[in-house]
Design a protein around this motif. Sequence first.
Motif, PDB file in Angstrom:
ATOM      1  N   ALA A  35     -22.231  14.789   7.704  1.00 19.44           N
ATOM      2  CA  ALA A  35     -21.414  13.597   7.485  1.00 19.44           C
ATOM      3  C   ALA A  35     -21.267  13.303   5.991  1.00 19.44           C
ATOM      4  CB  ALA A  35     -22.026  12.403   8.207  1.00 19.44           C
ATOM      5  N   PHE A  36     -22.345  13.476   5.229  1.00 19.42           N
ATOM      6  CA  PHE A  36     -22.234  13.278   3.780  1.00 19.42           C
ATOM      7  C   PHE A  36     -21.301  14.312   3.162  1.00 19.42           C
ATOM      8  CE2 PHE A  36     -26.162  10.570   3.458  1.00 19.42           C
ATOM      9  CZ  PHE A  36     -25.545   9.520   2.786  1.00 19.42           C
ATOM     10  N   LEU A  67     -21.718   8.520   9.607  1.00 17.47           N
ATOM     11  CA  LEU A  67     -22.905   7.940   8.967  1.00 17.47           C
ATOM     12  C   LEU A  67     -23.285   6.632   9.648  1.00 17.47           C
ATOM     13  CD1 LEU A  67     -22.087   8.684   5.224  1.00 17.47           C
ATOM     14  CD2 LEU A  67     -23.937   9.704   6.584  1.00 17.47           C
ATOM     15  N   THR A  68     -22.301   5.789   9.930  1.00 19.01           N
ATOM     16  CA  THR A  68     -22.559   4.519  10.603  1.00 19.01           C
ATOM     17  C   THR A  68     -23.244   4.737  11.947  1.00 19.01           C
ATOM     18  OG1 THR A  68     -20.662   3.480   9.527  1.00 19.01           O
ATOM     19  CG2 THR A  68     -21.478   2.422  11.530  1.00 19.01           C
ATOM     20  N   SER A  69     -22.849   5.788  12.650  1.00 20.13           N
ATOM     21  CA  SER A  69     -23.425   6.049  13.978  1.00 20.13           C
ATOM     22  C   SER A  69     -24.861   6.580  13.892  1.00 20.13           C
ATOM     23  CB  SER A  69     -22.552   7.033  14.756  1.00 20.13           C
ATOM     24  OG  SER A  69     -22.706   8.347  14.262  1.00 20.13           O
ATOM     25  N   LEU A  70     -25.277   7.033  12.697  1.00 20.11           N
ATOM     26  CA  LEU A  70     -26.617   7.599  12.514  1.00 20.11           C
ATOM     27  C   LEU A  70     -27.613   6.603  11.934  1.00 20.11           C
ATOM     28  CD1 LEU A  70     -25.440  10.993  11.025  1.00 20.11           C
ATOM     29  CD2 LEU A  70     -26.562  10.673  13.247  1.00 20.11           C
ATOM     30  N   TRP A  71     -27.127   5.490  11.438  1.00 15.84           N
ATOM     31  CA  TRP A  71     -27.976   4.532  10.763  1.00 15.84           C
ATOM     32  C   TRP A  71     -28.148   3.260  11.590  1.00 15.84           C
ATOM     33  CZ3 TRP A  71     -24.984   4.736   5.487  1.00 15.84           C
ATOM     34  CH2 TRP A  71     -25.249   5.962   4.854  1.00 15.84           C
ATOM     35  N   LEU A  95     -22.049   3.059   2.423  1.00 13.52           N
ATOM     36  CA  LEU A  95     -20.757   3.408   3.023  1.00 13.52           C
ATOM     37  C   LEU A  95     -19.606   3.082   2.077  1.00 13.52           C
ATOM     38  CD1 LEU A  95     -21.446   2.126   6.636  1.00 13.52           C
ATOM     39  CD2 LEU A  95     -21.375   4.514   5.878  1.00 13.52           C
ATOM     40  N   GLY A  96     -19.718   1.968   1.350  1.00 10.52           N
ATOM     41  CA  GLY A  96     -18.697   1.616   0.363  1.00 10.52           C
ATOM     42  C   GLY A  96     -18.617   2.633  -0.760  1.00 10.52           C
ATOM     43  N   GLY A 145     -15.297   7.026  -3.010  1.00  8.27           N
ATOM     44  CA  GLY A 145     -15.338   8.290  -3.746  1.00  8.27           C
ATOM     45  C   GLY A 145     -16.428   8.361  -4.799  1.00  8.27           C
ATOM     46  N   ILE A 146     -17.242   7.317  -4.895  1.00 10.85           N
ATOM     47  CA  ILE A 146     -18.327   7.345  -5.876  1.00 10.85           C
ATOM     48  C   ILE A 146     -19.417   8.310  -5.431  1.00 10.85           C
ATOM     49  CG2 ILE A 146     -20.185   5.995  -6.932  1.00 10.85           C
ATOM     50  CD1 ILE A 146     -18.251   3.599  -6.897  1.00 10.85           C
TER      51      ILE A 146
END
Length: 149
Positions: free
Chosen positions: A39-40, A48-52, A72-73, A78-79
């Motif tokens: 995901a990263f 990622l949301t589903s894993l945390w 997530l932001g 893109g940071i």
Amino acid sequence: MHRSAIAIVVALGAASGANAAVDGLDSGLQAANDAEVNAFLAADTKALTSLWADTFVVNNPLGKFVAGPQVLGMVSSGILRFASFTRSIDYAHSYGDVAILAGIETCGWAGRFPLAGQVSHVRFTSVWRRSGDGKWLEVARHADILPDR
């Protein structure tokens, strides 16, 4: 037995113990750990949301303590991006519905990250919790960039 030989035997025993713990890693936890890396790499905030867990927090490699929505932001903007990302687990231990994973990540930074274009080795420790439906969710993580050797 000579001291250096004893040290080698002890070190090999400790290493094989750590590998045995990783070999016995719950398949669902292994899948969640692998999914996080993927995901990263894909900058997939939905995955990622589903894993945390909703309360996920991390002390990230930049020394900042941030919550999941902030991470997530950074991914969305893109940071926080990776050109490459591998994770090696050196230690795994479960305590019922809670598990600790620790190891080394090799991160090829990309995007607008301050280290973009560089590769770093990161020591990480993550805490995962199995939810009532059996799904593993990461609840906390600590990561530090290792100094060049």
